[in-house]
Design a protein around this motif. Structure first.
Motif, short mmCIF file in Angstrom:
data_model
loop_
_atom_site.label_atom_id
_atom_site.label_comp_id
_atom_site.label_asym_id
_atom_site.label_seq_id
_atom_site.Cartn_x
_atom_site.Cartn_y
_atom_site.Cartn_z
N ARG A 1 41.76 38.58 41.77
CA ARG A 1 42.67 39.30 41.50
C ARG A 1 43.95 38.91 40.97
O ARG A 1 45.09 39.39 40.61
CB ARG A 1 43.17 40.18 43.05
CG ARG A 1 41.80 41.48 43.26
CD ARG A 1 42.14 42.04 44.74
NE ARG A 1 43.18 42.59 44.65
CZ ARG A 1 43.73 43.31 45.87
NH1 ARG A 1 43.15 43.07 46.96
NH2 ARG A 1 44.85 44.11 45.64
N LEU A 2 44.18 37.63 41.64
CA LEU A 2 45.11 36.64 41.12
C LEU A 2 44.66 35.45 40.31
O LEU A 2 43.68 34.89 40.77
CB LEU A 2 46.08 36.18 42.01
CG LEU A 2 47.15 36.87 42.44
CD1 LEU A 2 47.97 36.19 43.75
CD2 LEU A 2 47.97 37.44 41.50
N LEU B 1 53.83 39.91 35.92
CA LEU B 1 53.38 39.12 36.74
C LEU B 1 54.01 39.14 38.18
O LEU B 1 53.27 38.98 39.48
CB LEU B 1 53.79 37.47 36.14
CG LEU B 1 53.39 36.36 36.96
CD1 LEU B 1 51.81 36.36 37.43
CD2 LEU B 1 53.47 35.11 36.23
N VAL B 2 55.16 39.64 38.19
CA VAL B 2 55.92 39.75 39.46
C VAL B 2 55.09 40.87 40.00
O VAL B 2 54.96 40.69 41.50
CB VAL B 2 57.30 40.08 39.08
CG1 VAL B 2 57.85 40.71 40.45
CG2 VAL B 2 58.14 39.13 38.80
N ALA B 3 54.79 41.91 39.32
CA ALA B 3 53.88 43.03 39.93
C ALA B 3 52.53 42.49 40.68
O ALA B 3 52.21 43.12 41.78
CB ALA B 3 53.60 44.08 39.08
N ALA B 4 51.89 41.67 39.87
CA ALA B 4 50.98 41.02 40.22
C ALA B 4 50.85 40.19 41.56
O ALA B 4 50.21 40.27 42.74
CB ALA B 4 49.94 40.30 39.45
N ILE C 1 54.28 38.48 49.85
CA ILE C 1 55.14 38.02 48.70
C ILE C 1 56.32 39.13 48.29
O ILE C 1 55.45 40.15 47.82
CB ILE C 1 54.24 37.48 47.66
CG1 ILE C 1 53.29 36.35 48.21
CG2 ILE C 1 55.04 37.27 46.29
CD1 ILE C 1 52.56 35.66 47.07
N GLY C 2 57.38 39.02 48.46
CA GLY C 2 58.29 39.96 47.75
C GLY C 2 58.75 39.59 46.31
O GLY C 2 58.33 38.49 45.75
#
Length: 214
Positions: free
Chosen positions: A116-117, A130-133, A140-141
């Motif tokens: 998933r990552l 990438l932030v959304a992933a 992880i915020g």
């Protein structure tokens, strides 16, 4: 490893912004640097959340001893997501992780093990994707994701407007110490595009002469 775009960014910022010119000249030869693999960097970020540096270092050493005993002596050990995922919760608790952080670490490892990552796919993602992933992982915020984009992925145009150090430095250098809101920082950051990561780093350095690492 210095980002390949760094010298161009520093020169461009210095040419266009008087404050940046002074900060760039004050830190010759310095830059962002990547120091570990993706999973290890994110695991270390989770480990250090909301505790002292000393406590985080002690917990980290115990985690490395449990998951990668052959790398304990290395300055920047690499953790295998599969081995971390295989650690039972009592082992993580014994290393010093709270129940919540142990769950965060297990979720991170699971994201890597299942794909998933997948760092191999990240070059195709823009910054927001990438932030959304990354924020799909428990613990992880957005701030942690932005730090990762800057310090590990070496993305050139990240502006972490919620970072207190950045706000403090921007207020000091651009507002004569007056507080600066996120919206105003976004507006100020427009003058630094497409090098907002470098501008952020130089502003951090203006507050602390020791290079920031992640």
């Amino acid at each position: 490893m210095k980002p390949r775009w760094w010298d161009e960014a520093a020169a461009d910022l210095a040419r266009r912004d008087r404050v940046m010119r002074r900060l760039v000249r004050a830190h010759p030869g310095a830059s962002l640097k990547r120091r570990s693999d993706a999973f290890t960097a994110l695991a270390r970020a989770i480990t250090g959340q909301q505790i002292s540096v000393k406590a985080a270092d002690a917990i980290w050493r115990r985690l490395v001893a449990a998951a990668a005993p052959g790398q304990v002596a290395r300055a920047f050990p690499r953790l295998d997501p599969a081995r971390v995922a295989a650690l039972p919760p009592p082992a993580l608790r014994a290393a010093g992780f709270s129940e919540r952080k142990a769950a965060y670490l297990a979720d991170l490892a699971g994201h890597f093990v299942t794909g998933r990552l997948d760092p191999r796919a990240w070059k195709r993602l823009d910054d927001e994707a990438l932030v959304a992933a990354l924020v799909d992982v428990r613990g992880i915020g957005r701030w942690t994701a932005e730090m990762f984009l800057m310090f590990h992925e070496l993305r050139p145009d990240v502006l972490p407007v919620d970072d207190l150090g950045l706000r403090k430095a921007a207020a000091l250098h651009y507002r004569r110490g007056a507080a600066i809101a996120a919206a105003d920082l976004h507006e100020l950051g427009e003058r630094w595009r497409p090098w907002r990561s470098a501008a952020t780093w130089y502003l951090w350095r203006s507050l602390d002469p020791v290079a920031i690492e992640y």
